[in-house]
Scaffold this active site. Structure first.
Site, PDB file in Angstrom:
ATOM      1  N   GLY A 164       0.789  -1.230   0.000  1.00 17.87           N
ATOM      2  CA  GLY A 164       0.000   0.000   0.000  1.00 17.87           C
ATOM      3  C   GLY A 164       0.819   1.277   0.000  1.00 17.87           C
ATOM      4  CG  ASP A 200      -3.553   1.102  -0.625  1.00 21.52           C
ATOM      5  OD1 ASP A 200      -3.634  -0.129  -0.469  1.00 21.52           O
ATOM      6  OD2 ASP A 200      -3.114   1.868   0.246  1.00 21.52           O
ATOM      7  CG  HIS A 257      -1.390   2.859   3.291  1.00 21.29           C
ATOM      8  ND1 HIS A 257      -0.685   2.175   4.245  1.00 21.29           N
ATOM      9  CD2 HIS A 257      -2.099   1.928   2.628  1.00 21.29           C
ATOM     10  CE1 HIS A 257      -0.965   0.898   4.162  1.00 21.29           C
ATOM     11  NE2 HIS A 257      -1.822   0.712   3.187  1.00 21.29           N
TER      12      HIS A 257
END
Length: 100
Positions: free
Chosen positions: A8, A13, A40
């Site tokens: 991520g 992501d 995040h």
């Protein structure tokens, strides 16, 4: 086919979100540690929001992942009904109410 994305914080992501928006993702298994702070976190929320918007079956724990993988839908074509139009309509209705 299983595809692994980057971590991520390294843009994973966003990679997953792009596949969702391009309608190239059939389902999502997204494990994260609920006991650790996620630097995040806004990216995770945005990713999950896209998964809901595009009606992507999503698992965030092993039990749900097991159910998804063992589903009879895994061996046959499945047409996702996009929720986008429903959300657009809801937003338009809310904007009209604000104008009144």
């Amino acid at each position: 086919m299983v595809h692994l994305f980057k971590s991520g914080p390294l843009g994973g992501d966003q990679q997953i979100g792009a596949k969702i928006a391009e309608e190239k993702l059939d389902f999502l298994i997204f494990f994260w540690d609920p006991l650790q702070p996620q630097p995040h976190d806004p990216d995770i929320k945005a990713l999950l929001r896209l998964a809901v918007l595009y009606n992507i079956p999503t698992a965030s724990n092993r039990a749900t992942a097991d159910l998804l993988i063992s589903s009879p839908f895994m061996n046959q074509p499945y047409q996702h009904e996009l929720e986008v139009e429903e959300y657009k309509k809801r937003l338009e209705d809310e904007l009209e109410e604000e104008d009144d």
